[in-house]
Design a protein around this motif. Structure first.
Motif, PDB file in Angstrom:
ATOM      1  N   PHE A  11      14.234 -24.967  47.120  1.00  0.00           N
ATOM      2  CA  PHE A  11      14.612 -24.965  45.709  1.00  0.00           C
ATOM      3  C   PHE A  11      15.508 -26.155  45.379  1.00  0.00           C
ATOM      4  CE2 PHE A  11      17.506 -23.933  42.239  1.00  0.00           C
ATOM      5  CZ  PHE A  11      16.590 -23.669  41.220  1.00  0.00           C
ATOM      6  N   GLU A  56      14.383 -28.790  42.566  1.00  0.00           N
ATOM      7  CA  GLU A  56      15.150 -29.017  41.341  1.00  0.00           C
ATOM      8  C   GLU A  56      15.600 -30.475  41.226  1.00  0.00           C
ATOM      9  OE1 GLU A  56      17.936 -26.194  38.751  1.00  0.00           O
ATOM     10  OE2 GLU A  56      18.795 -26.681  40.701  1.00  0.00           O
ATOM     11  N   LYS A  57      15.946 -31.072  42.344  1.00  0.00           N
ATOM     12  CA  LYS A  57      16.356 -32.483  42.334  1.00  0.00           C
ATOM     13  C   LYS A  57      15.202 -33.376  41.903  1.00  0.00           C
ATOM     14  CE  LYS A  57      18.330 -36.086  45.313  1.00  0.00           C
ATOM     15  NZ  LYS A  57      18.793 -36.409  46.691  1.00  0.00           N
ATOM     16  N   LYS A 107      13.972 -32.870  37.779  1.00  0.00           N
ATOM     17  CA  LYS A 107      14.870 -32.982  36.626  1.00  0.00           C
ATOM     18  C   LYS A 107      14.586 -34.199  35.759  1.00  0.00           C
ATOM     19  CE  LYS A 107      18.728 -35.146  39.157  1.00  0.00           C
ATOM     20  NZ  LYS A 107      20.152 -34.987  39.527  1.00  0.00           N
ATOM     21  N   LYS A 144      11.197 -24.649  29.783  1.00  0.00           N
ATOM     22  CA  LYS A 144      11.540 -23.714  30.840  1.00  0.00           C
ATOM     23  C   LYS A 144      10.316 -22.936  31.329  1.00  0.00           C
ATOM     24  CE  LYS A 144      15.974 -24.049  31.758  1.00  0.00           C
ATOM     25  NZ  LYS A 144      16.490 -24.318  33.105  1.00  0.00           N
ATOM     26  N   LEU A 202      14.000 -19.691  40.875  1.00  0.00           N
ATOM     27  CA  LEU A 202      13.531 -20.201  39.583  1.00  0.00           C
ATOM     28  C   LEU A 202      13.885 -19.222  38.465  1.00  0.00           C
ATOM     29  CD1 LEU A 202       9.959 -21.585  40.427  1.00  0.00           C
ATOM     30  CD2 LEU A 202      11.983 -22.935  39.876  1.00  0.00           C
ATOM     31  N   LYS A 208      17.474 -19.280  37.502  1.00  0.00           N
ATOM     32  CA  LYS A 208      17.818 -20.493  36.766  1.00  0.00           C
ATOM     33  C   LYS A 208      17.249 -20.492  35.344  1.00  0.00           C
ATOM     34  CE  LYS A 208      20.274 -23.254  39.453  1.00  0.00           C
ATOM     35  NZ  LYS A 208      21.467 -24.029  39.046  1.00  0.00           N
ATOM     36  N   TYR A 241      13.951 -20.157  34.427  1.00  0.00           N
ATOM     37  CA  TYR A 241      12.569 -20.597  34.239  1.00  0.00           C
ATOM     38  C   TYR A 241      11.655 -19.401  33.985  1.00  0.00           C
ATOM     39  CZ  TYR A 241      13.806 -25.227  35.979  1.00  0.00           C
ATOM     40  OH  TYR A 241      14.364 -26.480  36.132  1.00  0.00           O
TER      41      TYR A 241
END
Length: 328
Positions: A103, A107-108, A111, A120, A143, A146, A148
């Motif tokens: 994850f 995510e990195k 973005k 989302k 996810l 966060k 999503y």
């Protein structure tokens, strides 16, 4: 008045048999080098389709580099349609990394990717296995936490054996009804789509599956190239016309034998090689749409055709349009 009464009875009976009241259609786009032809733009921007699902990044494990590689879409498609970003994750990734660590990588990477600003809702395409289920499901949970709104692709065997393969904790599942068997099996007619085989997986199961489902249906074709009955390669994005040529003898309507060595779409073909052309049978696509509408236990369903960038879909669009018109 008698005839009107009978018509009303027929309509009521038909409505009772049909579980789905609202049907929508959308498209996938699956090329990293994104560019639409004039025809594709016209198809996409017609009133027939709700969304376009664009694969914007792959996550693949490189054995030679011992790391995840992330080929990414290079161009932006300019469209007024709502775009749902799709991420393909190779199952091997979850053999190499746990869900929490992946994850962070995911995510990195995403973005700064296109199509994700203020979005989302995303779709994750991963053919998980029993061995990778725990890591994959942990990733999906992250996810969710966060914020999503996640869709996850579901294979047919994951419907039939849901008690073993597990059910992902996501907002929506996307049932993938294509690539039903391995193309390397020589003695078969079609690995892309087989209506009866697909039904055998979902019959008496689809109405009990606890996730809201969409359905992805094939709109592509390819050639499966064999040498001595061993697969050499897939010749992607070809249609039947690509095989009606002097270098090939037609053994049957979808099977071709090479007369001598030549190149087809930059692929070397040797003398006596066999190519099996595969494409979905479109009347059977229509049958599957009707089957799901009549059997899935939900009020609405969305069908997604794979894919807009396919030469086959662009050639046969008028037939897909006829299928769609039955429900508009």
């Amino acid at each position: 008045m008698k005839y009107i009464y009978y018509i009303m009875i027929i309509v009521i009976i038909s409505s009772c048999n049909r579980k789905v009241n609202h049907v929508e259609f959308s498209l996938y786009y699956w090329k990293n080098n994104a560019s639409l032809t004039e025809k594709q733009n016209k198809i996409l921007n017609s009133n027939q389709f709700k969304y376009i699902y664009i694969k914007i990044c792959d996550f693949k494990w490189s054995e030679s580099k011992q790391k995840i590689e992330t080929p990414t879409i290079s161009n932006i498609i300019d469209t007024k349609k709502d775009i749902i970003p799709v991420f393909f994750i190779e199952n091997k990734v979850f053999k190499k990394m746990n869900g929490n660590d992946f994850f962070v990588v995911f995510e990195k990477k995403i973005k700064n990717l296109p199509y994700l600003k203020d979005k989302k809702r995303i779709q994750i395409d991963c053919d998980w296995t029993i061995q990778t289920k725990e890591n994959y499901f942990i990733f999906l949970k992250k996810l969710q936490h966060k914020g999503y709104k996640t869709e996850a692709t579901i294979r047919l065997h994951q419907i039939k054996h849901a008690d073993i393969t597990g059910i992902p904790d996501v907002e929506t599942g996307v049932l993938m009804i294509y690539n039903l068997t391995q193309p390397n099996i020589f003695d078969q007619e079609n690995s892309i789509y087989n209506y009866d085989l697909a039904i055998s997986y979902i019959q008496n199961k689809i109405d009990k599956y606890p996730l809201q489902l969409k359905a992805a249906l094939p709109a592509f074709s390819w050639g499966v190239h064999f040498k001595y009955k061993k697969i050499k390669r897939l010749i992607n994005n070809t249609t039947l016309n690509d095989y009606n040529r002097k270098e090939l003898d037609s053994i049957n309507p979808n099977l071709f034998k090479s007369n001598y060595a030549f190149y087809l779409k930059n692929n070397p073909i040797n003398k006596r090689d066999i190519i099996r052309y595969e494409s979905p049978d479109l009347p059977d696509i229509s049958k599957m749409v009707k089957y799901l509408i009549n059997n899935i236990n939900q009020d609405s369903i969305e069908f997604i055709f794979f894919s807009l960038d396919s030469k086959f879909f662009n050639e046969k669009y008028h037939i897909y349009e006829e299928i769609i018109s039955n429900y508009n």
